[in-house]
Design an enzyme around this catalytic site. Sequence first.
Site, mmCIF file in Angstrom:
data_model
loop_
_atom_site.group_PDB
_atom_site.id
_atom_site.type_symbol
_atom_site.label_atom_id
_atom_site.label_comp_id
_atom_site.label_asym_id
_atom_site.label_seq_id
_atom_site.Cartn_x
_atom_site.Cartn_y
_atom_site.Cartn_z
ATOM 1 N N HIS A 308 -25.926 41.823 56.171
ATOM 2 C CA HIS A 308 -24.556 41.599 55.793
ATOM 3 C C HIS A 308 -23.847 40.590 56.277
ATOM 4 O O HIS A 308 -24.315 40.485 57.855
ATOM 5 C CB HIS A 308 -23.789 42.082 55.228
ATOM 6 C CG HIS A 308 -24.379 42.697 53.541
ATOM 7 N ND1 HIS A 308 -24.590 42.677 51.908
ATOM 8 C CD2 HIS A 308 -25.746 43.056 53.625
ATOM 9 C CE1 HIS A 308 -24.685 43.435 51.701
ATOM 10 N NE2 HIS A 308 -25.953 43.899 52.188
ATOM 11 N N GLU A 384 -23.444 44.263 59.299
ATOM 12 C CA GLU A 384 -22.517 43.313 59.708
ATOM 13 C C GLU A 384 -22.528 42.687 60.169
ATOM 14 O O GLU A 384 -22.382 42.977 61.639
ATOM 15 C CB GLU A 384 -20.719 43.803 58.809
ATOM 16 C CG GLU A 384 -20.274 44.683 57.556
ATOM 17 C CD GLU A 384 -20.241 43.744 56.591
ATOM 18 O OE1 GLU A 384 -20.876 42.251 56.547
ATOM 19 O OE2 GLU A 384 -20.277 44.722 55.199
#
Length: 421
Positions: A308, A384
Amino acid sequence: MMSTVPFVIVATVTVIVATVSGKESSRHEILRGHQIWQLSNDVGDVPLEVMQKGLLDVLGHFGTSKKVRVPFHCLEEAQRLLQEKGVSREILVEDLATYLEDHERLSKRSATMKSDAYNCSQPRHDDYMTFEEMECFLKRLSEDNPRASLTSIGKSFENRDLWMVHVRPNDPSDSEEAGAVWIEAGIHAREWISPAVALHILKELVQDNGSIGNFDVYVVPMANPDGYNYSFTSDRMWRKNRRITSQPGCGGVDLNRNWDFHYGVGASENECSEVYRGSEPFSEPETKALRDAMTKVKDQLKVVMSLHSYGQQLLYPWGYTKHKTAPDTSDLIARGKVFADAAKSVHNTVYKVVNSAGDLYKASGATDDWAKGVLGVKYTYTLELRDEGMSGFNLDPSHIVPCSEEVWEGLRALLNEISKE
Ligand SMILES: *[C@@H]1O[C@H](CO)[C@@H](O)[C@H](O)[C@H]1NC(C)=O
Ligand SMILES: *[C@@H]1O[C@H](CO)[C@@H](O)[C@H](O)[C@H]1NC(C)=O
Ligand SMILES: [Zn+2]
């Protein structure tokens, strides 16, 4: 509050703005009047609550930047709710459409995203790829590399293929004790760096001659092709899939809230919310396909990593609560640090290893919690990627290569460590 009336207002204002400024309407028109706010530090669960109501969009994981996007027709209501709870805000971007137009002009990228002809032999270094370009690359990769095979594990809501690449170990004779690694990317449409990194990792994987150990690797580089396409054509900030829901103007399900493990916590039943969980667990064709493909190889799976952006954090479970510790937490942290150290050694980029729910952004129904809680995979992470919030989703394509290099290095170190177990 999300009736069709505010949309009429948006449309009217849009026309006026476009006429006054003399600009031809751009492909960012849908974001005209949307704002980016920086919230004060002590926000607690307030932004999540307002997001569950469908009034704002929390950008990035909350440990790093407390930025939110507020749609034009929600500006007053969102401001009022935040103020009521003692959260103050500073306006960072007055009009997101203008911001994105200016940004594109500065980075000299054409508004229509027409890039040079693409011959499919390598993932692009200089630009984010369209879904069609990705398909071309994946087909070529599997034709050119006997160790890689390409399978469609299902179809999206709009009938695009959900592609999975299986890269077999370099030395199949030595594969008895090898496990498998699952890499998922692109489940959130606007996080363009995620599929870009997955494609570069695929390129490395097929060239690798054993440096990651003897793992089978399964990669789904684009888990949400409909949303991704829509984020190119119509709405750069689109996050969900493209499910048509009962409320006009509020389509899409957050695929990373649709998995069946403590379903509903930190998500929303409101179709207009960016974290709308769907009508039931696995209501979406994309999550169903991922679930079924993962279930088929579950006995082999040692690592599940979901890519992500943004925030530069390696998140470990649980995401649904911070009051319970997941099994193997100390190993998850220790191996996570191995990843982070190796990643940092390449370009000095810092990835923090943190608990997924630990920074007040608890969320259930995500891939990593499900893989651990239901399939019982030991190492499950959400990564992330770059950056820490400066550019956010609008990350310049010049980050594609360095970001891929550091993630590849981190992944290699992580898998090497795990293969010793
Ligand atoms: C495709 O493009 C790459 C550069 O991006 C080049 O190195 C390669 O030779 C090209 N391959 C073909 C078959 O044209
Ligand atoms: C979006 O999807 C449509 C329909 O498949 C396709 O014609 C178009 O080229 C796609 N656009 C992008 C930017 O991927
Ligand atoms: Zn995401």
